[in-house]
Design a protein around this motif. Sequence first.
Motif, PDB file in Angstrom:
ATOM      1  N   HIS A  53      27.005  20.026   8.530  1.00 46.09           N
ATOM      2  CA  HIS A  53      28.191  19.257   8.146  1.00 46.09           C
ATOM      3  C   HIS A  53      28.145  18.781   6.697  1.00 46.09           C
ATOM      4  N   ARG A  77      30.657   8.865   2.911  1.00 46.85           N
ATOM      5  CA  ARG A  77      31.035   9.851   3.921  1.00 46.85           C
ATOM      6  C   ARG A  77      29.961   9.952   5.010  1.00 46.85           C
ATOM      7  N   THR A 108      44.576  11.729  16.578  1.00 44.35           N
ATOM      8  CA  THR A 108      43.314  11.147  16.107  1.00 44.35           C
ATOM      9  C   THR A 108      42.916   9.927  16.919  1.00 44.35           C
ATOM     10  N   ASP A 163      40.197  10.006   6.929  1.00 42.92           N
ATOM     11  CA  ASP A 163      38.950  10.688   7.291  1.00 42.92           C
ATOM     12  C   ASP A 163      39.121  11.581   8.515  1.00 42.92           C
ATOM     13  N   ASP A 184      39.137  14.712   8.764  1.00 43.23           N
ATOM     14  CA  ASP A 184      38.171  15.818   8.804  1.00 43.23           C
ATOM     15  C   ASP A 184      36.833  15.358   9.373  1.00 43.23           C
ATOM     16  N   GLU A 191      36.993  15.193  13.219  1.00 43.94           N
ATOM     17  CA  GLU A 191      36.767  16.522  13.811  1.00 43.94           C
ATOM     18  C   GLU A 191      35.280  16.876  13.789  1.00 43.94           C
ATOM     19  N   ALA A 192      34.619  16.601  12.653  1.00 42.57           N
ATOM     20  CA  ALA A 192      33.193  16.923  12.535  1.00 42.57           C
ATOM     21  C   ALA A 192      32.361  16.102  13.518  1.00 42.57           C
TER      22      ALA A 192
END
Length: 676
Positions: free
Chosen positions: A176, A209, A419, A637, A639, A642-643
């Motif tokens: 990731h 992040r 989400t 955030d 993305d 999903e990660a």
Amino acid sequence: MTPSSTRDKASPKSLDKLGLRSRFDFVLHLPLRYEDETVLTDPLKAPQGAPVQIEARVQRADVVYRPRRQLVVHAEGVALRFFNFWGSQLKQFERAAEAGKLVRAFGEVRAGFFGSEMAHPRYQFVEPGAPLPEALTPIYPTTAGVSQKEIRTAVLRALDDGPLTDTLPADVTRSHGLAGFAESVQFLHRPPPGIDTASLVERTHPAWRRVKFDELLAQQLSMRFSYRRRRARSAPALPAGGALMKAFLQRLPFRLTGAQTRAMDEVLRDLRESHPMQRLLQGDVGSGKTVVAGLACLAAADAGWQAAVMAPTEILAEQHWRKFNEWFAPLGVPLAWLHGGLAQQEKRSALRRLKSGECAIVVGTHALLQKGVEFARLGLAVIDEQHRFGVQQRVLLRRKAEEAVPHQLMMSATPIPRTLSMTHYADLDVSVIDELPPGRRQVTTKMFSESKRDEVLARIREACAEGEQAYWVCPVIEESKAGLQTAIDTYQRLKTELKTVAVELLHGRLPPAEKAAVMQRFQKGATQLLVCTTVIEVGVDVPNASLMVIESAERFGLAQLHQLRGRIGRGARDSTCILLYDPSLPETASARLKVIYESSDGFAIAQRDLELRGPGEVVGERQSGAPLFRFADLVRDADLVEAALEAADDLIEHDLAAARAHVERWLGARTDLTHA
């Protein structure tokens, strides 16, 4: 010094308020912002209004009255002003002036009576040549009784109190593209000078992040563990297809839509299992969720168990009661209705029937949670508009069952953005009714500025003269903000302006009996215009009402506007929703209303509402079982969400020990804060 010894100096209760108990609570107590004390600025060249650090020799200190009592410290090129100060502070600066000491102060430099001035700066006395910090100074969230110095000392000691091991396997961080845990938190607590501060403030730096990913992952894992624990419990198996259900389906005067049938099959499949169902049934206003809930209740009654249906308002509870009575009484299903306005004799009778098992289905408000409400065999709890109940309230209803954990079906007419479904509702099974029954008419939405109010009044006179009925929705009951029309004032004004129209007022503070009487008159057509607050947002079904005016529409959330609009368009007439707004408001406010004007898709509107207001407003911490995220932003955030989902699946399957260690680090004792 360890965090625990710091707790002895700062108030333990104050630190508890901040959630600081374990070492990693301190490590993950990340700064809100930073101040740059790594450089010195000439006070005469300091930019106006920007926080800087200066160093100057103290010359004298005086208490002056310009215009109020204050301490003014004169130093070379700058004056420090303190409006709240101790006598010991004055003596401290007087001794510093006598000794010619240097003061290092941090704050905003502004032009004032004494030239360049700093008001209430943070300061310390230093020796000539004293070294400057090598990292930016973190400013932490704190509370009364804990100073920035105390919290900073505790956090940085915890940071240095041994190695910071990574809970994630190397292949997860590598796949990731994540920075290491230790280097990320070290960086965020001690960012070096000269870095891109924008990436820190906007939380886009790789260190941020990593932290946000870890937070999202911990929440995902916690939800999955909660799901597993629930499936390990025992619940009554409630098979479908019993005599009551068959009789009801044969008598049903309409055909279920494809979406209703799909949702019904999913709910009934869960009820057959011997572990508790925890399913969220969501669908747009008027999509037909109630009939699916009714079929679930019949499955319980057929199997010899009881079902409880709880709604947040008496209006909604009464609608369910009337609908269930209409559907099930002819089948011989014993029903009860429990609410706050019930006479004592009726209440005692309902409670007796519940406790004895004579009553199969009970419909009620929060009154179902009261002490003294006992069930013989509660097998199913249905909670409508579930987001209006707190976690503890949902738990209380579930604990009314004694034999086994009851199945739980939660319903929401507010569509949930994807989400949010993946995060705050990740431990629930979700059924979606995304199709409206035949005959539901599209509502036309119009925007009118308040200057066109007379045109709106003319439209109401015309509609009522033709036999239609209308709502006029106001955002508050009593005056709370300047310029905001109130329900009471609006009611009085409309009665004067619409003399030929029968106008009544409905709001949440009316006594239950009076509310019921007002609604009954409106449902029978005796009242033509109902001035109301959002008490009619859910549970009101008056097919003849084809016009709605929403006053100060910019004050409502998008999802709420969509819910209100769903109260009309239920009959044979074309329906119109008028959004009255203040044209002097910023462009962003009218742009937000255009979302409702241009769309009737509840899911698209809910997503836009999430983007504009954030999950804290849309979900509400009280309404959610999981704590709201401290660092991650579900919109910006997406993305990382999903990660985190992908990583959670991987860890649960291949490295359960790492998954548990990660949840323990991030949630600790709060791992039970999951959906109830």
